[in-house]
Design a protein around this motif. Structure first.
Motif, PDB file in Angstrom:
ATOM      1  N   TYR A  65       0.432  -1.716  -0.517  1.00 50.50           N
ATOM      2  CA  TYR A  65       0.250  -0.055   0.218  1.00 50.50           C
ATOM      3  C   TYR A  65       0.955   1.190   0.220  1.00 50.50           C
ATOM      4  O   TYR A  65       0.160   2.657  -1.037  1.00 50.50           O
ATOM      5  CB  TYR A  65      -0.982   0.385   0.948  1.00 50.50           C
ATOM      6  CG  TYR A  65      -2.295  -0.576   1.587  1.00 50.50           C
ATOM      7  CD1 TYR A  65      -2.941  -0.417   0.372  1.00 50.50           C
ATOM      8  CD2 TYR A  65      -2.514  -1.539   2.443  1.00 50.50           C
ATOM      9  CE1 TYR A  65      -4.260  -1.051   0.513  1.00 50.50           C
ATOM     10  CE2 TYR A  65      -3.506  -2.425   1.864  1.00 50.50           C
ATOM     11  CZ  TYR A  65      -4.515  -2.002   1.114  1.00 50.50           C
ATOM     12  OH  TYR A  65      -5.755  -2.636   0.907  1.00 50.50           O
ATOM     13  N   VAL A  66       1.857   1.335   1.065  1.00 48.05           N
ATOM     14  CA  VAL A  66       2.684   3.052   1.172  1.00 48.05           C
ATOM     15  C   VAL A  66       3.950   2.040   1.478  1.00 48.05           C
ATOM     16  O   VAL A  66       4.729   1.856   1.969  1.00 48.05           O
ATOM     17  CB  VAL A  66       2.255   3.283   2.537  1.00 48.05           C
ATOM     18  CG1 VAL A  66       3.100   4.559   2.837  1.00 48.05           C
ATOM     19  CG2 VAL A  66       0.302   3.270   2.309  1.00 48.05           C
ATOM     20  N   PRO A  67       4.954   2.311  -0.039  1.00 45.64           N
ATOM     21  CA  PRO A  67       4.257   3.770  -1.176  1.00 45.64           C
ATOM     22  C   PRO A  67       3.181   2.490  -1.824  1.00 45.64           C
ATOM     23  O   PRO A  67       4.214   1.349  -1.821  1.00 45.64           O
ATOM     24  CB  PRO A  67       5.447   4.091  -1.824  1.00 45.64           C
ATOM     25  CG  PRO A  67       6.914   2.890  -1.559  1.00 45.64           C
ATOM     26  CD  PRO A  67       6.561   3.120   0.168  1.00 45.64           C
TER      27      PRO A  67
END
Length: 199
Positions: A49-51
């Motif tokens: 998800y992140v990044p």
């Protein structure tokens, strides 16, 4: 039945990719010194998800691309790629773009597809795709076996076709998936499920 892949399955067709299914199709577009390229990959998924990050694997080679395919060769050259999502309306063009055309032949033209420009990378995207993910390569990993390569990329830009946004949610008309063999499915029916607290 039980079989060890190293000893063969004895069936008319390999069941492996039909067992691990359905799989989303990553329709990968690239740009290199020989021009633009577009090809579908069903060994594809999001991985973080992140990044935001995605992966796809290329598992065959062409004689004119030094033990790989046009997509990976051009990614090694440019360091970028775009993942175009596929709906059932695009299935014929997607299938056409899977042909092993000579290096330098533009699959966008062969499939009759309009190109659109990416914003964060120098790469074309499929204008009609419901969504497209602009990516910068983070790793290219050789895998076991002949011509097996894993490509990982960070998503640096996201395009969503306006009609695929409803009440702030991404809702395309369907999601085309690969089931193995010659089988595909267009996913249209969905349901919501709450996770356990903290899940």
């Amino acid at each position: 039945m039980f079989y060890k892949p190293s000893e063969g399955h004895g069936l008319p067709h390999n069941p492996f990719n039909a067992i691990v299914a359905p799989r989303p199709i990553g329709w990968i577009s690239t740009r290199g010194s020989l021009g633009d390229n577009l090809a579908p990959y069903s060994f594809f998924n999001a991985v973080a998800y992140v990044p935001p990050q995605v992966m796809f694997a290329s598992t065959t080679a062409k004689p004119d691309r030094d033990n790989t395919k046009d997509t990976v060769a051009q990614i090694r050259e440019s360091g970028v790629f775009c993942v175009n999502m596929v709906t059932e309306a695009l299935i014929d063009a997607m299938n056409t773009s899977s042909a092993p055309l000579d290096a330098g032949v533009d699959e966008f033209l062969a499939a009759g597809l309009e190109k659109a420009a990416c914003e964060t990378i120098d790469c074309p995207r499929v204008a009609a795709a419901p969504a497209a993910l602009e990516c910068r390569v983070t790793q290219i990993v050789p895998l076991l076996g002949h011509s097996n390569v894993l490509v990982l990329g960070e998503v640096t830009g996201v395009h969503i076709r306006p009609d695929c946004l409803q009440d702030g949610r991404y809702l395309p008309p369907d999601r085309l998936t690969r089931l193995g063999y010659k089988d595909y499915a267009a996913v249209r029916e969905t349901f919501e499920l709450d996770r356990p607290p903290g899940g």
